[in-house]
Design a protein around this motif. Structure first.
Motif, short mmCIF file in Angstrom:
data_model
loop_
_atom_site.label_atom_id
_atom_site.label_comp_id
_atom_site.label_asym_id
_atom_site.label_seq_id
_atom_site.Cartn_x
_atom_site.Cartn_y
_atom_site.Cartn_z
N ALA A 268 59.92 25.49 99.50
CA ALA A 268 61.26 25.93 99.89
C ALA A 268 61.68 25.32 101.22
CB ALA A 268 61.30 27.45 99.97
N VAL A 269 60.73 25.21 102.17
CA VAL A 269 61.05 24.63 103.47
C VAL A 269 61.46 23.18 103.32
CG1 VAL A 269 60.12 23.99 105.73
CG2 VAL A 269 59.59 26.24 104.75
N GLN A 270 60.68 22.39 102.58
CA GLN A 270 60.99 20.97 102.39
C GLN A 270 62.34 20.79 101.72
OE1 GLN A 270 56.33 19.56 101.80
NE2 GLN A 270 57.64 19.78 100.03
N ILE B 162 54.77 16.71 104.52
CA ILE B 162 56.12 17.26 104.62
C ILE B 162 57.13 16.15 104.92
CG2 ILE B 162 57.61 18.75 106.03
CD1 ILE B 162 55.21 20.69 106.24
N THR B 163 56.76 15.26 105.84
CA THR B 163 57.64 14.12 106.16
C THR B 163 57.91 13.29 104.92
OG1 THR B 163 56.61 14.02 108.36
CG2 THR B 163 57.93 12.13 107.66
N GLU B 164 56.85 12.95 104.19
CA GLU B 164 57.02 12.10 103.01
C GLU B 164 57.86 12.78 101.95
OE1 GLU B 164 54.25 9.46 99.94
OE2 GLU B 164 53.34 10.48 101.65
N ALA B 165 57.68 14.10 101.79
CA ALA B 165 58.47 14.83 100.79
C ALA B 165 59.96 14.79 101.14
CB ALA B 165 57.98 16.28 100.69
N ILE B 166 60.28 14.95 102.42
CA ILE B 166 61.69 14.92 102.84
C ILE B 166 62.26 13.52 102.65
CG2 ILE B 166 63.23 15.18 104.82
CD1 ILE B 166 61.21 17.35 105.82
N ILE B 167 61.47 12.49 102.98
CA ILE B 167 61.91 11.10 102.72
C ILE B 167 62.20 10.91 101.24
CG2 ILE B 167 61.17 8.69 102.69
CD1 ILE B 167 59.60 9.27 105.27
N ASN B 168 61.28 11.34 100.40
CA ASN B 168 61.45 11.16 98.95
C ASN B 168 62.66 11.92 98.44
OD1 ASN B 168 59.19 9.54 98.88
ND2 ASN B 168 57.81 11.17 98.24
N ASN B 169 62.87 13.14 98.93
CA ASN B 169 64.02 13.93 98.48
C ASN B 169 65.34 13.26 98.88
OD1 ASN B 169 62.39 15.86 97.34
ND2 ASN B 169 62.58 17.32 99.01
N VAL C 211 66.62 7.59 109.33
CA VAL C 211 65.17 7.50 109.26
C VAL C 211 64.61 8.88 109.50
CG1 VAL C 211 65.01 6.85 111.71
CG2 VAL C 211 63.09 6.39 110.18
N VAL C 212 63.61 9.26 108.72
CA VAL C 212 62.87 10.50 108.94
C VAL C 212 61.57 10.10 109.65
CG1 VAL C 212 61.82 12.55 107.92
CG2 VAL C 212 63.83 11.49 106.83
N LEU C 213 61.48 10.39 110.94
CA LEU C 213 60.28 10.04 111.68
C LEU C 213 59.14 10.99 111.33
CD1 LEU C 213 61.62 9.16 115.25
CD2 LEU C 213 61.09 7.63 113.36
N PRO C 214 57.90 10.53 111.43
CA PRO C 214 56.76 11.40 111.10
C PRO C 214 56.81 12.69 111.92
CG PRO C 214 56.03 9.14 111.38
CD PRO C 214 57.47 9.17 111.81
N PHE C 215 56.75 13.82 111.23
CA PHE C 215 56.76 15.09 111.91
C PHE C 215 55.48 15.22 112.75
CE2 PHE C 215 59.90 18.03 109.54
CZ PHE C 215 60.83 17.01 109.48
N GLU C 216 55.63 15.78 113.94
CA GLU C 216 54.48 15.96 114.83
C GLU C 216 53.60 17.10 114.33
OE1 GLU C 216 53.61 17.61 119.35
OE2 GLU C 216 55.67 17.24 118.68
#
Length: 593
Positions: A239-241, A154-161, A134-139
């Motif tokens: 690039a970070v994501q 950013i959280t959603e992009a990492i989840i999608n990737n 699980v990718v928890l919502p970034f603070e």
């Protein structure tokens, strides 16, 4: 020094800007951490103020006061006293000295390029295959609620990737975001979500500066498998994501196919401005209220202006238009046509975009274009097997066609993917209500309301189910509460409330609601379906069918999606006029499958 180290009994994690003791973690500002790292690299030595200022702020002029504030913050965290220091000593007019030894977190330096912590993580990976996370919502650590959209995006992009990887089960956004306001220990995450690992992070944005810290933790062993801090410019957000997703997949030792690598690093736009506007639109759209959806539309429109080939922005725009049509903000003709144009543009630009087919399916369902709807949903599910929204909207399509058994299978599949989503609980109640399974409706609603007591849509379904079970006073109370919690002026909620009042024997109250709803001076569009419900409840069956026929001429989405199975319309089903009406919208007795 990017590796974790200890200062006395505290664990310091530079990659996360985190200091932990006895299970309690304090996050500090990146520059404060950099000051601590400088001191830790030379424990016991005097570091002059000039050395610290030049190292931590190499290209910026700052005064000694800034450094003094950083030292004060470190003393606060370490519970240190400047008069009797145990951790950081001030050498008057000269600088500072770290008084403690600084062992690495594992107890000793490594003998190879891997730290002992890295070697432990590698042993854990080999011993325990990690197949889910699980990718928890970034603070949002910026101190500005106005940048929440960025940490969520950013959280959603990492989840999608990460969701593109076939060998990894990733908890979808809606369920992951249920933990945004909750404090959960690692054991709870593992038990509640059934996952092997968790990705956490925090985001600091100030002007064009972007700092993102993230880590991957094995839940079974409470061990960090990877962690990193990125000090970048906002223009480098893509690039970070991508790098976080790539580092997570590397840390898990996942073997990626060539196609998966392409999807993992895929960018939907090269325009930073378009992307940030899209994130703001998504942030508002995810709230799922009429006002928030109205706020979302301009951001999607501006994102498209920045990048006319941005398929995701078209998909977001289409979703906003069709959901606002359900909220009666647009007439069906206006809302459906705008939504359909945007959805078709999304899949034209990107034929591999699951989001585009998902929204095209729901727009087509709302318009009664059943062939296109079913084809689009199946395409969306094929492209995104973890796309819970595609599965749940497909269930609503099957419900509209009267295929309740298939709809229940589809909604259960969606819930297996996204078990804590409030939206899916709303959709589950919708499906089971039209299948006349009222006890299940009430169970789904109660479960949702335990998670979020103010969620109005499940209070709405709870009230409707109570009416069908003969619990009329409870029904009226629940529907009134739904209106008070965000649906007060929404026409469908008013109509549902009026119907419940009529069935409860509150005829005068129902007639008063009917007059208010039917007033020609209404500032918003009122779907005739809502008026018909009150008329049915009052026993005015001919007038109810007249209203429904007007709704059919106006392309009523409620008639299209509810007419076939809505129990509230059961008194009309023996009427030939009503049967002809269902045939005209393509859901007659012989038109469903």
């Amino acid at each position: 020094m990017d590796r974790d180290f200890r200062v006395g009994t505290w664990l310091v994690q530079p990659s996360l800007d985190a200091i932990t003791r006895n299970g309690a973690t304090i996050h500090i500002e990146p520059k404060v951490m950099e000051v601590l790292v400088c001191l830790a690299q030379r424990p016991g030595e005097l570091l002059s103020k000039e050395t610290l200022l030049h190292t931590v702020w190499p290209d910026t002029f700052v005064t000694d006061d800034v450094l003094t504030r950083c030292i004060s913050e470190l003393r606060r965290v370490f519970e240190d006293d400047a008069r009797e220091p145990r951790v950081i000593q001030t050498i008057p007019k000269r600088g500072y000295r770290l008084l403690t030894r600084v062992p690495l977190a594992n107890g000793a330096p490594a003998a190879s390029n891997l730290t002992a912590g890295d070697e432990r993580a590698d042993r854990i990976r080999r011993a325990n295959a990690i197949n889910s996370l699980v990718v928890l919502p970034f603070e949002n650590a910026s101190g500005d609620p106005g940048t929440d959209y960025l940490s969520e995006g950013i959280t959603e992009a990492i989840i999608n990737n990460l969701s593109q990887l076939s060998k990894l089960r990733v908890v979808p956004r809606n369920t992951a975001f249920r933990y945004k306001a909750r404090t959960s220990d690692l054991a709870s995450l593992r038990r509640e979500l059934g996952v092997d690992a968790v990705v956490t992070g925090r985001v600091v944005q100030r002007g064009e500066s972007l700092v993102v810290c993230s880590e991957l933790v094995d839940l079974a062993n409470d061990a960090q498998l990877w962690g990193q801090r990125y000090n970048r410019q906002l223009s480098e957000i893509f690039a970070v994501q991508e790098e976080i997703a790539a580092k997570v997949s590397e840390a898990l030792r996942l073997q990626l196919t060539g196609e998966e690598k392409q999807r993992l690093f895929r960018q939907h736009t090269l325009s930073r401005e378009a992307y940030l506007l899209y994130l703001k639109g998504r942030y508002h759209s995810a709230r799922r209220t009429g006002d928030s959806l109205k706020r979302a539309l301009p951001y999607f429109q501006r994102a498209i202006q920045e990048d006319p080939d941005y398929a995701l922005a078209y998909a977001g725009l289409a979703e906003g238009y069709i959901l606002l049509t359900w909220f009666d903000v647009f007439t069906p003709k206006e809302g459906i046509e705008r939504a359909k144009t945007a959805a078709l543009k999304a899949v034209e630009i990107d034929p591999e975009l699951a989001d585009g087919y998902t929204v095209l399916g729901f727009v087509s369902t709302s318009d009664g274009d059943w062939r296109v709807a079913r084809s689009a949903f199946l395409q969306a599910i094929q492209l995104g097997p973890n796309n819970s929204l595609a599965r749940s909207w497909y269930a609503l399509c099957l419900t509209a066609l009267g295929l309740s058994d298939k709809a229940i299978v589809a909604i259960r599949e969606a819930q297996q993917v996204d078990p804590l989503s409030l939206v899916l609980h709303h959709h589950s109640a919708w499906v089971h209500y039209h299948a006349h399974r009222y006890d299940q409706v009430m169970a789904y609603c109660q479960e949702a309301l335990e998670m979020e007591p103010n969620f109005p849509l499940c209070r709405l379904w709870l009230g409707i189910a109570c009416t069908e079970k003969g619990m009329h006073e409870a029904a009226v109370a629940s529907l009134q509460q739904a209106r008070e919690r965000g649906l007060m002026d929404v026409p469908f909620a008013i109509g549902f409330h009026g119907h419940a009042c009529a069935r409860a024997g509150r005829r005068a109250e129902a007639e008063d609601i009917l007059r208010q709803l039917a007033k020609p001076s209404q500032a918003v569009y009122v779907d005739p379906y809502h008026i018909s419900l009150i008329q049915v409840g009052l026993g005015d069956f001919d007038e109810a069918i007249n209203s429904l026929e007007r709704g059919q001429r106006e392309r009523s989405i409620f008639l299209t999606c509810f007419g076939k199975c809505d129990p509230r319309l059961d008194p009309l089903r023996t009427q030939p006029r009503f049967d002809n009406l269902l045939r005209r919208i393509g859901v007659g007795a012989d038109q469903s499958d």
